[in-house]
Design an enzyme around this catalytic site. Structure first.
Site, PDB file in Angstrom:
ATOM      1  N   LYS A  67      38.369  -0.301 -49.254  1.00  0.00           N
ATOM      2  CA  LYS A  67      37.952  -1.581 -48.726  1.00  0.00           C
ATOM      3  C   LYS A  67      39.104  -2.562 -49.066  1.00  0.00           C
ATOM      4  O   LYS A  67      39.721  -2.814 -50.182  1.00  0.00           O
ATOM      5  CB  LYS A  67      36.699  -2.331 -49.530  1.00  0.00           C
ATOM      6  CG  LYS A  67      36.275  -3.267 -48.806  1.00  0.00           C
ATOM      7  CD  LYS A  67      35.303  -2.859 -47.749  1.00  0.00           C
ATOM      8  CE  LYS A  67      34.833  -4.151 -46.893  1.00  0.00           C
ATOM      9  NZ  LYS A  67      35.799  -4.586 -46.020  1.00  0.00           N
ATOM     10  N   LYS A  91      39.287  -4.889 -58.504  1.00  0.00           N
ATOM     11  CA  LYS A  91      38.361  -6.019 -58.072  1.00  0.00           C
ATOM     12  C   LYS A  91      36.894  -5.311 -57.841  1.00  0.00           C
ATOM     13  O   LYS A  91      35.793  -5.711 -58.357  1.00  0.00           O
ATOM     14  CB  LYS A  91      38.698  -6.883 -56.825  1.00  0.00           C
ATOM     15  CG  LYS A  91      37.966  -8.065 -56.676  1.00  0.00           C
ATOM     16  CD  LYS A  91      38.342  -8.723 -55.347  1.00  0.00           C
ATOM     17  CE  LYS A  91      39.777  -8.747 -55.310  1.00  0.00           C
ATOM     18  NZ  LYS A  91      40.551  -9.519 -54.425  1.00  0.00           N
ATOM     19  N   LYS A 103      44.490  -2.116 -48.606  1.00  0.00           N
ATOM     20  CA  LYS A 103      45.308  -3.203 -47.917  1.00  0.00           C
ATOM     21  C   LYS A 103      45.884  -2.830 -46.523  1.00  0.00           C
ATOM     22  O   LYS A 103      46.520  -1.601 -46.660  1.00  0.00           O
ATOM     23  CB  LYS A 103      46.061  -3.911 -48.897  1.00  0.00           C
ATOM     24  CG  LYS A 103      46.314  -5.436 -48.540  1.00  0.00           C
ATOM     25  CD  LYS A 103      45.034  -6.240 -48.868  1.00  0.00           C
ATOM     26  CE  LYS A 103      45.027  -7.453 -48.558  1.00  0.00           C
ATOM     27  NZ  LYS A 103      43.809  -8.174 -49.027  1.00  0.00           N
ATOM     28  N   THR A 187      34.465 -16.355 -50.120  1.00  0.00           N
ATOM     29  CA  THR A 187      35.472 -16.626 -50.976  1.00  0.00           C
ATOM     30  C   THR A 187      35.437 -17.582 -51.624  1.00  0.00           C
ATOM     31  O   THR A 187      35.642 -17.711 -52.898  1.00  0.00           O
ATOM     32  CB  THR A 187      37.003 -15.999 -50.170  1.00  0.00           C
ATOM     33  OG1 THR A 187      36.717 -14.925 -49.735  1.00  0.00           O
ATOM     34  CG2 THR A 187      37.927 -15.866 -51.357  1.00  0.00           C
ATOM     35  N   ASN A 218      41.089 -20.406 -45.280  1.00  0.00           N
ATOM     36  CA  ASN A 218      39.783 -20.002 -45.503  1.00  0.00           C
ATOM     37  C   ASN A 218      39.353 -20.187 -47.004  1.00  0.00           C
ATOM     38  O   ASN A 218      38.206 -20.771 -47.363  1.00  0.00           O
ATOM     39  CB  ASN A 218      39.481 -18.698 -44.934  1.00  0.00           C
ATOM     40  CG  ASN A 218      38.139 -17.937 -45.270  1.00  0.00           C
ATOM     41  OD1 ASN A 218      37.795 -17.686 -46.355  1.00  0.00           O
ATOM     42  ND2 ASN A 218      37.323 -17.816 -44.108  1.00  0.00           N
ATOM     43  N   SER A 358      31.445  -8.824 -47.764  1.00  0.00           N
ATOM     44  CA  SER A 358      31.839  -7.945 -46.763  1.00  0.00           C
ATOM     45  C   SER A 358      31.074  -6.632 -47.140  1.00  0.00           C
ATOM     46  O   SER A 358      30.614  -5.882 -46.193  1.00  0.00           O
ATOM     47  CB  SER A 358      33.420  -7.482 -47.146  1.00  0.00           C
ATOM     48  OG  SER A 358      34.071  -8.217 -46.290  1.00  0.00           O
TER      49      SER A 358
HETATM   50  P1  NAD Z   1      44.527 -18.347 -44.807  1.00  0.00           P
HETATM   51  O1  NAD Z   1      45.336 -17.580 -43.863  1.00  0.00           O
HETATM   52  O2  NAD Z   1      42.834 -18.710 -44.253  1.00  0.00           O
HETATM   53  O3  NAD Z   1      45.015 -19.515 -45.544  1.00  0.00           O
HETATM   54  C1  NAD Z   1      46.214 -19.472 -46.309  1.00  0.00           C
HETATM   55  C2  NAD Z   1      46.485 -20.909 -46.747  1.00  0.00           C
HETATM   56  O4  NAD Z   1      47.710 -20.913 -47.678  1.00  0.00           O
HETATM   57  C3  NAD Z   1      47.005 -21.867 -45.448  1.00  0.00           C
HETATM   58  O5  NAD Z   1      46.639 -23.115 -45.777  1.00  0.00           O
HETATM   59  C4  NAD Z   1      48.551 -22.001 -45.703  1.00  0.00           C
HETATM   60  O6  NAD Z   1      48.928 -23.076 -44.981  1.00  0.00           O
HETATM   61  C5  NAD Z   1      48.473 -21.749 -47.007  1.00  0.00           C
HETATM   62  N1  NAD Z   1      50.015 -21.382 -47.507  1.00  0.00           N
HETATM   63  C6  NAD Z   1      50.911 -20.290 -46.918  1.00  0.00           C
HETATM   64  N2  NAD Z   1      51.874 -20.240 -47.530  1.00  0.00           N
HETATM   65  C7  NAD Z   1      51.848 -21.357 -48.664  1.00  0.00           C
HETATM   66  C8  NAD Z   1      52.706 -21.833 -49.662  1.00  0.00           C
HETATM   67  N3  NAD Z   1      53.868 -21.157 -49.598  1.00  0.00           N
HETATM   68  N4  NAD Z   1      52.380 -22.955 -50.242  1.00  0.00           N
HETATM   69  C9  NAD Z   1      51.338 -23.574 -49.886  1.00  0.00           C
HETATM   70  N5  NAD Z   1      50.236 -23.193 -49.242  1.00  0.00           N
HETATM   71  C10 NAD Z   1      50.741 -21.866 -48.327  1.00  0.00           C
HETATM   72  O7  NAD Z   1      44.214 -17.269 -45.944  1.00  0.00           O
HETATM   73  P2  NAD Z   1      43.100 -17.230 -46.819  1.00  0.00           P
HETATM   74  O8  NAD Z   1      41.941 -16.221 -46.579  1.00  0.00           O
HETATM   75  O9  NAD Z   1      42.424 -18.405 -47.534  1.00  0.00           O
HETATM   76  O10 NAD Z   1      43.802 -16.237 -48.148  1.00  0.00           O
HETATM   77  C11 NAD Z   1      44.334 -17.313 -49.199  1.00  0.00           C
HETATM   78  C12 NAD Z   1      44.457 -16.434 -50.400  1.00  0.00           C
HETATM   79  O11 NAD Z   1      43.184 -15.654 -50.862  1.00  0.00           O
HETATM   80  C13 NAD Z   1      45.315 -15.048 -50.190  1.00  0.00           C
HETATM   81  O12 NAD Z   1      46.003 -14.713 -51.391  1.00  0.00           O
HETATM   82  C14 NAD Z   1      44.134 -13.982 -49.916  1.00  0.00           C
HETATM   83  O13 NAD Z   1      44.860 -12.629 -50.422  1.00  0.00           O
HETATM   84  C15 NAD Z   1      42.977 -14.452 -50.993  1.00  0.00           C
HETATM   85  N6  NAD Z   1      41.848 -13.708 -50.542  1.00  0.00           N
HETATM   86  C16 NAD Z   1      41.204 -14.200 -49.336  1.00  0.00           C
HETATM   87  C17 NAD Z   1      40.111 -13.529 -49.158  1.00  0.00           C
HETATM   88  C18 NAD Z   1      39.261 -13.716 -47.840  1.00  0.00           C
HETATM   89  O14 NAD Z   1      38.057 -13.557 -47.705  1.00  0.00           O
HETATM   90  N7  NAD Z   1      39.718 -14.660 -46.930  1.00  0.00           N
HETATM   91  C19 NAD Z   1      39.296 -12.671 -50.024  1.00  0.00           C
HETATM   92  C20 NAD Z   1      39.908 -12.701 -51.316  1.00  0.00           C
HETATM   93  C21 NAD Z   1      41.284 -13.226 -51.480  1.00  0.00           C
END
Ligand code: NAD
Length: 432
Positions: A67, A91, A103, A187, A218, A358
């Site tokens: 996953k 995790k 991934k 999340t 997100n 999920s």
């Molecule tokens: P997303 O695409 O919705 O948002 C990413 C955010 O990070 C945006 O606001 C973007 O502008 C910002 N960003 C990108 N580069 C940056 C930088 N250099 N400095 C500051 N901000 C920056 O992505 P997401 O889903 O919110 O994921 C964010 C993190 O959470 C990732 O590491 C992802 O792997 C992790 N994550 C997400 C989920 C999920 O369900 N979406 C689950 C587990 C972990």
């Protein structure tokens, strides 16, 4: 240490040794089970064809089908896919899901694509991976710069190829295409629960706690929203273009609305930035580096890997760091924070809400029976609370053990048992 994957393996081995995990198990977990590489031809709106490099990593399928999310980002590479796959493996074991880790990703700046190009790219990804994913094999989900609409296109493409209905092939879909209630915020909500559990253990009240969040996507936005609703003072947030600060606490919804409102040129992604709210009364623009160095109670890196490394760890002044991004603290910086007494809630627990819901979505799809939002939220809380409590107890029973070590110990002991049962001959030839 060269790549992010080298760092992830170094962390795995050092955590595994503390937990007394057999070398054979650690060796087995130090490499992915299988990797798929593809080149995706995509017809662009101007009639030309562009090629995009794509990956899918099955890191481990020891505990069940693998996953893991799909990332659309220019920085995607082989090492990042492996590292993220390894962390997903840990995790899922930490929160007792019947899943291995995976991934996927595409090397692309999706903000440069039109909506139709984005759809063609998403469908091309699924065409390339159709035999490498499946409801009982490997189940993708959203990650950085992918969203529920993209998951919907991918489900559709898979069903065109395979001929039939397979809602459980991918999670994080829109609710009307087989998604789960509550997945969109899962999340952030999971991280919110972790902060609430820690706050309760420490005997603090929300109104006294200040928070800075790096990354307003997100995960970061929904966490900020839930914290503000609960009375915490979210004083700073940032995105890739910069950040915004207000000592009295930001109006999180206003910041979000402003960000969305400037979404004019590229309808797929909010092109606005939180830093554009600087004209609000008493709001001040700050850089990402300044945000990480703020004197707050809780710092939340919620963007990308390696936000805090040995180069800037000395500047971090927060008392608690909650890893909502995957891998935001490098292995060496983690050690510095631990020695300083900073409480770190590790990614493998703090952001597990996404994969937990999920999993709920996959269960609902397979049963053909959707749950209510309240059901999803209460089961999410229950699952995270059990894992948090277990880690808390483990950490408090053993001197000098970090939260991360407790989480890895739990996951690795669980995986070791399964290694023993499944592969005695291969992994335990000496009879240990
Ligand atoms: P997303 O695409 O919705 O948002 C990413 C955010 O990070 C945006 O606001 C973007 O502008 C910002 N960003 C990108 N580069 C940056 C930088 N250099 N400095 C500051 N901000 C920056 O992505 P997401 O889903 O919110 O994921 C964010 C993190 O959470 C990732 O590491 C992802 O792997 C992790 N994550 C997400 C989920 C999920 O369900 N979406 C689950 C587990 C972990």
């Amino acid at each position: 240490m060269h790549t992010i994957f080298d760092q992830a393996v170094a962390r795995l081995v050092s955590m595994g040794q503390v937990a007394g995990i057999a070398d054979t198990v650690l060796a087995g977990l130090s490499r992915p089970k299988a990797m798929m590489y593809a080149s995706l031809p995509v017809r662009m709106d101007d009639g030309s064809t562009q090629y995009f490099d794509a990956y899918r990593c099955h890191y481990s399928q020891m505990l069940g089908p693998s996953k893991g999310g799909i990332r659309f980002h220019p920085g995607v590479d082989d090492g990042e896919m492996r590292a993220l796959g390894l962390w997903m493996t840990i995790k899922c074991a930490v929160v007792n899901l019947p899943y291995g880790g995976a991934k996927g990703g595409v090397v692309v700046d999706p903000k440069l694509l039109s909506r139709m190009e984005l759809e063609r790219l998403s469908r091309a990804y699924m065409r390339a991976m159709a035999d490498f994913v499946g409801p009982d094999l490997d189940i993708p989900a959203p990650d950085v710069y992918t969203n529920e609409r993209i998951m919907g296109w991918m489900r559709d493409e898979y069903e065109v190829i395979k001929g039939g209905k397979f809602p459980a092939v991918i999670t994080g879909k829109p609710v009307n295409l087989g998604g789960s209630e509550g997945r969109f915020e899962a999340t952030g909500r999971g991280a919110f629960y972790c902060i609430e559990f820690l706050r309760a253990k420490k005997g603090r009240v929300p109104e006294d706690l200040t928070i800075a969040i790096q990354g307003f996507g997100n995960a970061g936005y929904h966490l900020a929203r839930l914290l503000a609703e609960a009375g915490y003072k979210v004083v700073a947030v940032s995105d890739s273009q910069g950040g915004i600060y207000c000592a009295q606490g930001l109006d999180v919804e206003l910041v979000h609305e402003r960000k969305i409102a400037t979404n004019q040129l590229h309808p797929n992604y909010p092109e606005g930035s939180v830093s554009r709210c600087e004209n609000c009364d008493s709001y001040k623009s700050i850089s990402n580096e300044e945000l990480l160095a703020m004197e707050v109670d809780i710092l939340v890196p919620a963007a990308l890997e390696n936000a805090i490394t040995k180069n800037n760890v000395d500047a971090v002044r927060a008392k608690w760091v909650v890893e909502v991004a995957n891998g935001p603290i490098s292995h060496d910086a983690d050690q510095v924070l631990f020695e300083r007494g900073t409480v770190v809630i590790p990614d493998v627990l703090a952001n597990a809400g996404g994969v937990i819901v999920s999993y709920f979505e996959w269960v609902q799809n397979r049963a053909g029976y959707p749950w209510s939002l309240l059901d999803v939220q209460s089961r999410l809380k229950e699952k995270l609370e059990a894992a948090f409590e277990e880690m808390w107890q483990f950490q408090h029973q053993k001197e000098g053990v970090s939260f991360r070590q407790a989480a890895y110990a739990k996951a690795l002991l669980h995986l070791q048992e399964v290694f023993k049962m499944k592969g005695t001959k291969e992994y335990f030839a000496n009879g240990d």
